[in-house]
Design a protein around this motif. Structure first.
Motif, PDB file in Angstrom:
ATOM      1  N   GLY A  10      62.820  66.234 -12.441  1.00 15.01           N
ATOM      2  CA  GLY A  10      63.152  65.891 -13.825  1.00 15.01           C
ATOM      3  C   GLY A  10      64.588  65.430 -13.969  1.00 15.01           C
ATOM      4  O   GLY A  10      64.925  64.289 -13.695  1.00 15.01           O
ATOM      5  N   ASP A  11      65.454  66.340 -14.408  1.00 18.35           N
ATOM      6  CA  ASP A  11      66.870  65.997 -14.541  1.00 18.35           C
ATOM      7  C   ASP A  11      67.727  67.077 -13.877  1.00 18.35           C
ATOM      8  O   ASP A  11      67.247  67.791 -12.998  1.00 18.35           O
ATOM      9  CB  ASP A  11      67.241  65.794 -16.020  1.00 18.35           C
ATOM     10  CG  ASP A  11      66.991  67.047 -16.851  1.00 18.35           C
ATOM     11  OD1 ASP A  11      67.016  68.168 -16.290  1.00 18.35           O
ATOM     12  OD2 ASP A  11      66.777  66.925 -18.075  1.00 18.35           O
ATOM     13  N   HIS A  13      68.549  69.884 -14.707  1.00 21.18           N
ATOM     14  CA  HIS A  13      68.121  71.274 -14.876  1.00 21.18           C
ATOM     15  C   HIS A  13      67.002  71.684 -13.932  1.00 21.18           C
ATOM     16  O   HIS A  13      66.504  72.805 -14.007  1.00 21.18           O
ATOM     17  CB  HIS A  13      67.690  71.523 -16.329  1.00 21.18           C
ATOM     18  CG  HIS A  13      68.790  71.321 -17.298  1.00 21.18           C
ATOM     19  ND1 HIS A  13      68.881  70.218 -18.109  1.00 21.18           N
ATOM     20  CD2 HIS A  13      69.900  72.056 -17.542  1.00 21.18           C
ATOM     21  CE1 HIS A  13      69.986  70.291 -18.824  1.00 21.18           C
ATOM     22  NE2 HIS A  13      70.620  71.383 -18.506  1.00 21.18           N
ATOM     23  N   ASP A  14      66.587  70.771 -13.072  1.00 20.94           N
ATOM     24  CA  ASP A  14      65.496  71.091 -12.153  1.00 20.94           C
ATOM     25  C   ASP A  14      65.985  71.587 -10.802  1.00 20.94           C
ATOM     26  O   ASP A  14      65.189  71.863  -9.910  1.00 20.94           O
ATOM     27  CB  ASP A  14      64.551  69.896 -12.026  1.00 20.94           C
ATOM     28  CG  ASP A  14      63.782  69.717 -13.316  1.00 20.94           C
ATOM     29  OD1 ASP A  14      62.881  70.521 -13.563  1.00 20.94           O
ATOM     30  OD2 ASP A  14      64.131  68.818 -14.116  1.00 20.94           O
ATOM     31  N   ILE A  15      67.287  71.719 -10.641  1.00 26.62           N
ATOM     32  CA  ILE A  15      67.819  72.363  -9.443  1.00 26.62           C
ATOM     33  C   ILE A  15      67.474  73.854  -9.531  1.00 26.62           C
ATOM     34  O   ILE A  15      67.303  74.391 -10.621  1.00 26.62           O
ATOM     35  CB  ILE A  15      69.362  72.155  -9.342  1.00 26.62           C
ATOM     36  CG1 ILE A  15      69.867  72.508  -7.937  1.00 26.62           C
ATOM     37  CG2 ILE A  15      70.096  72.936 -10.421  1.00 26.62           C
ATOM     38  CD1 ILE A  15      71.332  72.095  -7.702  1.00 26.62           C
ATOM     39  N   ILE A 226      56.574  62.138 -13.393  1.00 27.53           N
ATOM     40  CA  ILE A 226      56.019  63.486 -13.246  1.00 27.53           C
ATOM     41  C   ILE A 226      57.156  64.517 -13.169  1.00 27.53           C
ATOM     42  O   ILE A 226      58.131  64.313 -12.456  1.00 27.53           O
ATOM     43  CB  ILE A 226      55.132  63.547 -11.979  1.00 27.53           C
ATOM     44  CG1 ILE A 226      53.872  62.709 -12.185  1.00 27.53           C
ATOM     45  CG2 ILE A 226      54.743  64.987 -11.622  1.00 27.53           C
ATOM     46  CD1 ILE A 226      53.038  63.087 -13.366  1.00 27.53           C
ATOM     47  N   GLY A 227      57.021  65.592 -13.923  1.00 27.17           N
ATOM     48  CA  GLY A 227      58.019  66.660 -13.934  1.00 27.17           C
ATOM     49  C   GLY A 227      59.075  66.467 -15.007  1.00 27.17           C
ATOM     50  O   GLY A 227      59.861  67.350 -15.292  1.00 27.17           O
ATOM     51  N   GLN A 231      56.738  62.697 -19.119  1.00 24.96           N
ATOM     52  CA  GLN A 231      55.701  62.364 -18.136  1.00 24.96           C
ATOM     53  C   GLN A 231      54.448  61.794 -18.792  1.00 24.96           C
ATOM     54  O   GLN A 231      54.088  62.170 -19.904  1.00 24.96           O
ATOM     55  CB  GLN A 231      55.403  63.596 -17.282  1.00 24.96           C
ATOM     56  CG  GLN A 231      54.018  64.166 -17.358  1.00 24.96           C
ATOM     57  CD  GLN A 231      53.869  65.424 -16.494  1.00 24.96           C
ATOM     58  OE1 GLN A 231      54.762  65.868 -15.794  1.00 24.96           O
ATOM     59  NE2 GLN A 231      52.711  66.021 -16.572  1.00 24.96           N
TER      60      GLN A 231
ATOM     61  N   THR B  16      63.850  77.294 -11.083  1.00 22.80           N
ATOM     62  CA  THR B  16      64.786  76.237 -11.489  1.00 22.80           C
ATOM     63  C   THR B  16      65.530  76.658 -12.758  1.00 22.80           C
ATOM     64  O   THR B  16      65.101  77.573 -13.470  1.00 22.80           O
ATOM     65  CB  THR B  16      64.046  74.917 -11.772  1.00 22.80           C
ATOM     66  OG1 THR B  16      63.163  75.103 -12.891  1.00 22.80           O
ATOM     67  CG2 THR B  16      63.222  74.460 -10.574  1.00 22.80           C
ATOM     68  N   LEU B  17      66.637  75.980 -13.029  1.00 23.11           N
ATOM     69  CA  LEU B  17      67.380  76.276 -14.257  1.00 23.11           C
ATOM     70  C   LEU B  17      66.470  76.093 -15.473  1.00 23.11           C
ATOM     71  O   LEU B  17      66.466  76.894 -16.406  1.00 23.11           O
ATOM     72  CB  LEU B  17      68.592  75.345 -14.403  1.00 23.11           C
ATOM     73  CG  LEU B  17      69.651  75.368 -13.307  1.00 23.11           C
ATOM     74  CD1 LEU B  17      70.850  74.545 -13.743  1.00 23.11           C
ATOM     75  CD2 LEU B  17      70.078  76.791 -12.995  1.00 23.11           C
ATOM     76  N   ARG B  18      65.675  75.006 -15.444  1.00 26.14           N
ATOM     77  CA  ARG B  18      64.740  74.744 -16.543  1.00 26.14           C
ATOM     78  C   ARG B  18      63.753  75.899 -16.691  1.00 26.14           C
ATOM     79  O   ARG B  18      63.472  76.359 -17.807  1.00 26.14           O
ATOM     80  CB  ARG B  18      63.968  73.443 -16.260  1.00 26.14           C
ATOM     81  CG  ARG B  18      63.008  73.019 -17.364  1.00 26.14           C
ATOM     82  CD  ARG B  18      62.164  71.805 -16.933  1.00 26.14           C
ATOM     83  NE  ARG B  18      62.993  70.705 -16.486  1.00 26.14           N
ATOM     84  CZ  ARG B  18      63.631  69.864 -17.304  1.00 26.14           C
ATOM     85  NH1 ARG B  18      63.464  69.976 -18.605  1.00 26.14           N
ATOM     86  NH2 ARG B  18      64.367  68.902 -16.815  1.00 26.14           N
ATOM     87  N   GLN B  21      65.462  79.039 -18.140  1.00 27.46           N
ATOM     88  CA  GLN B  21      65.737  78.832 -19.564  1.00 27.46           C
ATOM     89  C   GLN B  21      64.472  79.098 -20.395  1.00 27.46           C
ATOM     90  O   GLN B  21      64.516  79.775 -21.413  1.00 27.46           O
ATOM     91  CB  GLN B  21      66.161  77.374 -19.728  1.00 27.46           C
ATOM     92  CG  GLN B  21      67.049  77.095 -20.899  1.00 27.46           C
ATOM     93  CD  GLN B  21      67.557  75.651 -20.850  1.00 27.46           C
ATOM     94  OE1 GLN B  21      67.086  74.832 -20.040  1.00 27.46           O
ATOM     95  NE2 GLN B  21      68.501  75.329 -21.703  1.00 27.46           N
ATOM     96  N   VAL B 112      54.317  72.320 -17.795  1.00 25.64           N
ATOM     97  CA  VAL B 112      54.348  72.764 -16.408  1.00 25.64           C
ATOM     98  C   VAL B 112      55.745  72.560 -15.850  1.00 25.64           C
ATOM     99  O   VAL B 112      56.326  71.488 -16.004  1.00 25.64           O
ATOM    100  CB  VAL B 112      53.335  71.963 -15.568  1.00 25.64           C
ATOM    101  CG1 VAL B 112      53.437  72.347 -14.097  1.00 25.64           C
ATOM    102  CG2 VAL B 112      51.919  72.200 -16.076  1.00 25.64           C
ATOM    103  N   HIS B 114      57.511  72.468 -12.380  1.00 24.98           N
ATOM    104  CA  HIS B 114      57.153  72.407 -10.964  1.00 24.98           C
ATOM    105  C   HIS B 114      58.190  73.087 -10.078  1.00 24.98           C
ATOM    106  O   HIS B 114      59.326  73.328 -10.501  1.00 24.98           O
ATOM    107  CB  HIS B 114      56.999  70.953 -10.537  1.00 24.98           C
ATOM    108  CG  HIS B 114      55.817  70.272 -11.161  1.00 24.98           C
ATOM    109  ND1 HIS B 114      54.538  70.518 -10.754  1.00 24.98           N
ATOM    110  CD2 HIS B 114      55.724  69.385 -12.176  1.00 24.98           C
ATOM    111  CE1 HIS B 114      53.701  69.793 -11.488  1.00 24.98           C
ATOM    112  NE2 HIS B 114      54.401  69.096 -12.373  1.00 24.98           N
TER     113      HIS B 114
END
Lengths: 283, 283
Positions: A10-11, A13-15, A226-227, A231, B16-18, B21, B112, B114
């Motif tokens: 995603g962006d 924040h997906d780490i 996706i993600g 999406q 993930t951070l997302r 949150q 979702v 991921h």
């Protein structure tokens, strides 16, 4: 230590928490530019968003930079902690395997922090991951170069009743023909293949090869971003998906094999008729 | 909103951070117990670690709970934010697809988040993800039940030069034979298949089927706890890997197809000879 850190799909924040912790403690942070350019729309403001989150300067590293400066990066990683950030999971592309092998050969310690990639997040369309066969790549056709070896792979998968994930071409930092002739570096603007172009190419190949592997009435699934919160997943006949606007990158396609009842039920939620009425299940 | 949140492969820091949150803002948080029990060693202290991180009470939900209480969970998600946490990526198992379809059918919004799963993190062994064929599952053989349909799938993959990811059986909350007879609920202790048991079963099936799909000299890769700091990857002949102790769960195996040069180079770092000498590249 050299850390390969997956950033997910995603962006920023997906780490993962683990990934963020590592990056914050690294003395140098490189961001792989190949796909990140299309996912994050990397420009100076996107980079500064990352730098703010990480509390570290981030260096954008395209393939050339990585290939030319691998020794420098690896030398640095011998005595300091260096992070190499990759959109998706670090093992999505062979380039990173090369860097990894070089690191090991030089005795540099390596740690990998995994994340989601299209190879597993494609499950979002409702097709079971363990029922996918070999994934294929569809390259941009040119006047003179129209490779179609992917056709045989789709055929093998469909004969076995398996789904095929089609990864669509991305062109980043391609030298212009003019620049190649003149020997100076100028690049084409970044270019990504849409679901629509890929479907046209797929149908063109079937037209030529005539192997009855699929046709314009074959149900397939178009996927975009996706993600990401925007999406979009739409399932329908190839001929109908040709007209669907999937929006910004990245796009991919799944050509299903045989369907289990749960898979059928899930695909129905993404059918072109249903998604035209409502945005259910798109976020 | 019902959030399916992937927890990744290591420990609580692989969210993930997302994801974090979202979980922190949910009014109810369920943790899928099937694989988490073996990954996190879920007990009261593990649960309280998660609760501390999330700032929310966490309810452990086994398959029975999910199946029996799906309506309650979904009803709650109609008006509140509910998180359903899954080890790996949310689409690893069909169970979650069922819950997803029920949510959509009831008009409950779903999102979702991921994360990495073994389906993509297996790339850590150096084999390219796009060169994997269909994944297989190897179930525990019993006296009377020794299903071997996976053999034909390995055969198909190897004929096409493709790698095969073998997912190994996990038994959690299996009712004891005694309890089935008496009608009261007692469960076997959790049980996971080791690389060693899987290899024995694979070789037994080849012995019976005699299709020359592989033999005890076939190079394959044993993987344990991928994504965890104690991860272990060893490549070697089946007969040699039989004696390797891979330690705690979860385990899996890859039976490679044809190898590209980079793949060969990467596998060499995990070869049994090399990994016996040193722990290079294991973390």
């Amino acid at each position: 230590m050299l850390y390969f850190v997956g950033l997910g799909l995603g962006d920023e924040h997906d780490i993962t928490l683990r990934g963020l912790q590592v990056v914050r403690a690294c003395s140098a942070v490189y961001l792989e530019a190949y796909t990140s350019l299309l996912c994050f729309g990397i420009d100076s403001s996107a980079i500064s968003t990352l730098e703010k989150l990480y509390g570290r300067p981030v260096t954008l590293a395209d393939r050339e930079t990585v290939e030319q400066n691998a020794d420098k990066i690896l030398e640095e990683a011998k005595s300091n902690d260096v992070a190499f950030l990759v959109v998706g999971d670090p093992f999505g592309a062979t380039t990173h395997s090369d860097l990894l092998v070089r690191a090991w050969s030089m005795g540099v310690k390596v740690q990998v922090i995994h994340n989601a990639s299209i190879m597993n997040a494609v499950g979002a369309c409702g097709l079971q991951l363990y029922r996918f066969g070999e994934a294929i790549s569809i390259p941009f056709f040119t006047e003179t170069w129209r490779p179609d070896s992917f056709y045989d792979k789709i055929k093998s998968n469909r004969l076995l009743g398996l789904h095929t994930l089609c990864l669509l071409d991305i062109r980043v930092k391609e030298p212009t023909l003019e620049s190649l002739c003149r020997g100076k570096k100028e690049y084409e603007p970044p270019k990504f293949m849409t679901v629509n172009t890929a479907l046209e190419q797929l149908l063109e190949v079937e037209e030529i090869r005539k192997g009855s592997v699929y046709n314009s009435d074959t149900i397939c699934v178009g996927l975009a971003r996706i993600g990401n919160s925007t999406q979009k997943i739409v399932a329908g006949k190839m001929k109908d998906l040709l007209a669907v606007d999937f929006g910004p990158p990245l796009h991919s396609i799944v050509i299903p094999g045989s369907l289990h009842p749960v898979e059928e039920e899930m695909l129905a939620f993404f059918s072109i008729e249903r998604t035209e009425d409502t945005e259910i299940a798109q976020t």
